[in-house]
Design an enzyme around this catalytic site. Structure first.
Site, mmCIF file in Angstrom:
data_model
loop_
_atom_site.group_PDB
_atom_site.id
_atom_site.type_symbol
_atom_site.label_atom_id
_atom_site.label_comp_id
_atom_site.label_asym_id
_atom_site.label_seq_id
_atom_site.Cartn_x
_atom_site.Cartn_y
_atom_site.Cartn_z
ATOM 1 N N GLU A 134 0.975 -1.201 0.014
ATOM 2 C CA GLU A 134 -0.008 0.089 0.014
ATOM 3 C C GLU A 134 0.862 1.326 -0.035
ATOM 4 O O GLU A 134 2.364 1.312 0.108
ATOM 5 C CB GLU A 134 -0.978 -0.136 1.227
ATOM 6 N N ALA A 135 0.355 2.552 -0.060
ATOM 7 C CA ALA A 135 1.042 3.587 -0.087
ATOM 8 C C ALA A 135 2.101 3.793 0.951
ATOM 9 O O ALA A 135 3.392 4.192 1.025
ATOM 10 C CB ALA A 135 0.221 4.779 -0.264
ATOM 11 N N GLY A 138 5.264 -0.673 2.712
ATOM 12 C CA GLY A 138 5.942 -1.787 1.582
ATOM 13 C C GLY A 138 6.663 -2.718 2.270
ATOM 14 O O GLY A 138 6.381 -3.957 2.476
ATOM 15 N N ILE A 164 0.735 -2.857 -7.896
ATOM 16 C CA ILE A 164 0.516 -4.080 -8.026
ATOM 17 C C ILE A 164 0.505 -4.549 -9.477
ATOM 18 O O ILE A 164 -0.123 -4.073 -10.448
ATOM 19 C CB ILE A 164 -1.213 -4.355 -7.721
ATOM 20 N N TYR A 185 -0.109 -8.060 13.044
ATOM 21 C CA TYR A 185 0.140 -8.935 11.755
ATOM 22 C C TYR A 185 -0.773 -10.016 11.896
ATOM 23 O O TYR A 185 -1.141 -10.780 10.927
ATOM 24 C CB TYR A 185 1.317 -9.428 11.694
ATOM 25 N N GLY A 346 29.553 1.732 -25.691
ATOM 26 C CA GLY A 346 29.767 3.100 -26.047
ATOM 27 C C GLY A 346 28.613 4.140 -26.174
ATOM 28 O O GLY A 346 27.547 4.038 -25.492
ATOM 29 N N GLY A 347 28.795 4.955 -26.956
ATOM 30 C CA GLY A 347 27.619 6.089 -27.116
ATOM 31 C C GLY A 347 26.477 5.372 -27.438
ATOM 32 O O GLY A 347 25.361 5.759 -26.922
ATOM 33 N N GLU A 370 9.648 -7.354 -4.187
ATOM 34 C CA GLU A 370 9.365 -8.640 -3.377
ATOM 35 C C GLU A 370 10.431 -8.659 -2.188
ATOM 36 O O GLU A 370 11.282 -9.515 -1.940
ATOM 37 C CB GLU A 370 9.494 -9.711 -4.218
ATOM 38 N N SER A 373 16.777 -4.862 -1.172
ATOM 39 C CA SER A 373 17.894 -5.570 -1.014
ATOM 40 C C SER A 373 18.242 -5.507 0.610
ATOM 41 O O SER A 373 18.678 -6.592 0.987
ATOM 42 C CB SER A 373 19.263 -5.014 -1.700
HETATM 43 C C1 LIG Z 1 7.590 -2.229 -10.653
HETATM 44 C C2 LIG Z 1 6.890 -2.434 -9.205
HETATM 45 C C3 LIG Z 1 6.174 -3.651 -9.058
HETATM 46 C C4 LIG Z 1 5.548 -3.835 -7.782
HETATM 47 N N1 LIG Z 1 4.711 -4.857 -7.544
HETATM 48 C C5 LIG Z 1 4.118 -5.242 -6.499
HETATM 49 C C6 LIG Z 1 3.135 -6.511 -6.414
HETATM 50 O O1 LIG Z 1 2.643 -6.937 -7.700
HETATM 51 N N2 LIG Z 1 2.479 -6.619 -5.243
HETATM 52 C C7 LIG Z 1 2.806 -5.848 -4.345
HETATM 53 O O2 LIG Z 1 2.258 -6.115 -3.200
HETATM 54 N N3 LIG Z 1 3.763 -4.695 -4.241
HETATM 55 C C8 LIG Z 1 4.458 -4.673 -5.261
HETATM 56 N N4 LIG Z 1 5.268 -3.707 -5.461
HETATM 57 C C9 LIG Z 1 5.823 -3.082 -4.214
HETATM 58 C C10 LIG Z 1 7.303 -3.373 -3.648
HETATM 59 O O3 LIG Z 1 7.221 -4.744 -3.172
HETATM 60 C C11 LIG Z 1 7.699 -2.412 -2.583
HETATM 61 O O4 LIG Z 1 7.974 -1.056 -3.160
HETATM 62 C C12 LIG Z 1 8.742 -2.784 -1.944
HETATM 63 O O5 LIG Z 1 8.711 -3.852 -1.041
HETATM 64 C C13 LIG Z 1 9.457 -1.650 -1.027
HETATM 65 O O6 LIG Z 1 8.510 -1.148 -0.597
HETATM 66 P P1 LIG Z 1 8.174 0.704 -0.291
HETATM 67 O O7 LIG Z 1 8.298 1.192 -1.892
HETATM 68 O O8 LIG Z 1 7.097 1.003 0.799
HETATM 69 O O9 LIG Z 1 9.818 1.072 0.071
HETATM 70 P P2 LIG Z 1 10.025 1.371 1.842
HETATM 71 O O10 LIG Z 1 9.490 0.335 2.530
HETATM 72 O O11 LIG Z 1 9.611 2.810 2.129
HETATM 73 O O12 LIG Z 1 11.625 1.494 1.585
HETATM 74 C C14 LIG Z 1 12.357 2.579 1.392
HETATM 75 C C15 LIG Z 1 13.711 2.438 1.630
HETATM 76 O O13 LIG Z 1 13.831 2.036 2.943
HETATM 77 C C16 LIG Z 1 14.784 0.906 3.107
HETATM 78 N N5 LIG Z 1 14.142 0.240 4.348
HETATM 79 C C17 LIG Z 1 12.744 0.104 5.005
HETATM 80 N N6 LIG Z 1 12.850 -0.715 6.178
HETATM 81 C C18 LIG Z 1 14.003 -0.838 6.213
HETATM 82 C C19 LIG Z 1 14.595 -1.495 7.577
HETATM 83 N N7 LIG Z 1 13.910 -2.264 8.594
HETATM 84 N N8 LIG Z 1 15.973 -1.910 7.441
HETATM 85 C C20 LIG Z 1 16.711 -1.512 6.599
HETATM 86 N N9 LIG Z 1 16.338 -0.591 5.527
HETATM 87 C C21 LIG Z 1 15.000 -0.403 5.290
HETATM 88 C C22 LIG Z 1 14.454 0.175 2.120
HETATM 89 O O14 LIG Z 1 15.315 -0.896 2.006
HETATM 90 C C23 LIG Z 1 14.373 1.010 1.024
HETATM 91 O O15 LIG Z 1 15.611 1.260 0.544
HETATM 92 C C24 LIG Z 1 5.915 -3.204 -6.808
HETATM 93 C C25 LIG Z 1 6.892 -2.371 -6.702
HETATM 94 C C26 LIG Z 1 7.366 -1.680 -7.852
HETATM 95 C C27 LIG Z 1 8.252 -0.634 -8.079
#
Ligand SMILES: Cc1cc2nc3c(=O)[nH]c(=O)nc-3n(C[C@H](O)[C@H](O)[C@H](O)COP(=O)(O)OP(=O)(O)OC[C@H]3O[C@@H](n4cnc5c(N)ncnc54)[C@H](O)[C@@H]3O)c2cc1C
Length: 387
Positions: A134-135, A138, A164, A185, A346-347, A370, A373
């Site tokens: 969700e917004a 993640g 999604i 959870y 290259g270019g 998913e 890193s």
């Molecule tokens: C193209 C695309 C397709 C996607 N498809 C799906 C999908 O099909 N279904 C779905 O449910 N989601 C989907 N996602 C969502 C995706 O799984 C999330 O964007 C991802 O899990 C990261 O969450 P966030 O964007 O809220 O980033 P955040 O959770 O806000 O993370 C921001 C940064 O903070 C770091 N961070 C956060 N918490 C910690 C911690 N505890 N320790 C260290 N670092 C941390 C993260 O590593 C990252 O660098 C998709 C995203 C994209 C861009």
């Protein structure tokens, strides 16, 4: 002393696996490759190509044959995703989400009734999507706020999902909501939501850096009514479904990363043999040879990790750490190699008229979805150090 030793190389494929891999490779070359640039430009996968994926049997790889699927092991999904990503990472992720997340979740937690209702459709015509993010949630996925309230035999869902994959095309959504936010959870519950359910709609489609043809959409749930019979697993156990499905999904993303790395490197090698500088092909310069050798070595290591995680999963052994390591490493390799290939060009590597830049844009997502890193590192560290 007699000892039992396994003499099977990790990358050795069985006869069935080789035949299947070759079929998908041929499909990717003949049906996908001609469309790659246009799909990237239009940010769209034509329905005819999706139908062709169904016809090839790669949308229901693990679905049992009695439900019109191929009844094949998880490893076959890895091979399919790898081969597709060699040509186009967007088509690869469409097939990946279908198999490693959606079908997989229903296979493991679906009732006989749910499998009978949805598997034949998922194997032959319906694209699936997996909706957790969700917004505001993640990495911290279980902070989700989409709410499910039981009224008689129907749940009423309210909230918004973001990011999604397959949202624009999907007929079925494996969607997570909470039945009780106070429970944290332990309130998370998984629902099978059909696109046609009242109160469900697909919102904005993201305009992305890479995997542009793969749709990434917002989902809107406004008093969306979902039958109680469409709860996947038990109410309150959705966190387990989410964690375990994504553990397997990560191997699929690893497959996407090694596939696109291989595709990018093949282009780089072909170009290096063809491009002349200082009176000879640039491939004759040791500087380039070493760079290419380094890329190929990293790809080989990544492939071994991805295949090993998949083989562990298929043989019923623990694979959590191996899957996290495979995704972490293969996405790192993908970013590095695809960037190097741009430099080999290259270019021309910087131009959209050549294939190198798209592989690099497509690679970036491997470090984000998913589980970022950092989240893979957290999983690995927790296994090594405890909580
Ligand atoms: C193209 C695309 C397709 C996607 N498809 C799906 C999908 O099909 N279904 C779905 O449910 N989601 C989907 N996602 C969502 C995706 O799984 C999330 O964007 C991802 O899990 C990261 O969450 P966030 O964007 O809220 O980033 P955040 O959770 O806000 O993370 C921001 C940064 O903070 C770091 N961070 C956060 N918490 C910690 C911690 N505890 N320790 C260290 N670092 C941390 C993260 O590593 C990252 O660098 C998709 C995203 C994209 C861009």
């Amino acid at each position: 002393m007699s000892a039992t030793i396994s003499n099977l190389p990790l990358t050795q494929l069985s006869e069935d696996e080789t035949i299947f891999r070759d079929q998908v490779r041929q499909f990717a070359e003949e049906r996908v490759r001609p469309l790659v640039s246009q799909m990237d430009r239009d940010a769209h996968i034509p329905r005819t190509l999706i139908d062709a994926c169904f016809e090839l049997g790669i949308m229901g790889i693990e679905i049992p044959e009695k439900h019109s699927g191929a009844g094949a092991p998880f490893f076959m999904s890895v091979l399919a995703v790898e081969e597709l990503a060699r040509v186009d990472a967007s088509v690869a992720v469409l097939v990946d989400v279908q198999n490693t997340l959606v079908n997989n979740a229903i296979l493991r937690w679906g009732t006989a009734d749910q499998q009978a209702r949805y598997f034949p459709k998922l194997a032959t015509e319906w694209v699936g999507a997996y909706a957790l993010s969700e917004a505001a949630s993640g990495s911290d996925a279980f902070a989700l706020s989409t709410r499910a309230t039981l009224e008689g035999d129907t749940y009423r869902l309210n909230g918004r999902k973001l990011w999604i994959t397959n949202g624009a095309e999907a007929g079925l959504f494996v969607l997570h909501a909470t039945v009780d936010p106070a429970k944290g959870y332990k309130g998370i519950t998984t629902f099978l939501v059909e696109r046609s359910f009242p109160g469900f709609s697909v919102g904005k489609k993201e305009n992305k850096l890479g995997i542009r043809a793969s749709s990434t959409c917002e989902l809107l749930l406004e008093d969306c009514r979902v039958p109680r019979a469409n709860v996947l697993g038990e109410p309150g156990k959705g966190y387990k479904i989410a964690i375990e499905t994504l553990n397997e999904g990560r191997i699929g993303i690893g497959a996407q990363m090694i596939g696109l790395t291989a595709g990018s490197l093949e282009h780089g090698i072909a170009y290096a043999k063809e491009r002349q500088a200082f009176g000879q092909p640039i491939a004759k310069f040791q500087g380039l040879q070493f760079q290419i050798a380094q890329c190929a070595t990293e790809l080989e290591a990544a492939r071994l990790m991805v295949y090993n995680a998949a083989r562990l999963r298929d043989s019923g052994q623990p694979f959590l750490v191996e899957a996290a390591m495979a995704k972490l490493f293969s996405s790192d390799v993908a970013e590095r190699v695809t960037s190097q290939v741009i430099e080999i060009y290259g270019g021309y590597g910087y131009s959209k008229d050549f294939p190198a830049e798209k592989y690099w844009r497509d690679a970036k997502i491997g470090k984000i979805y998913e589980g970022t890193s950092n989240m893979q590192l957290a999983t690995i560290a927790k296994a090594l150090l405890g909580k």
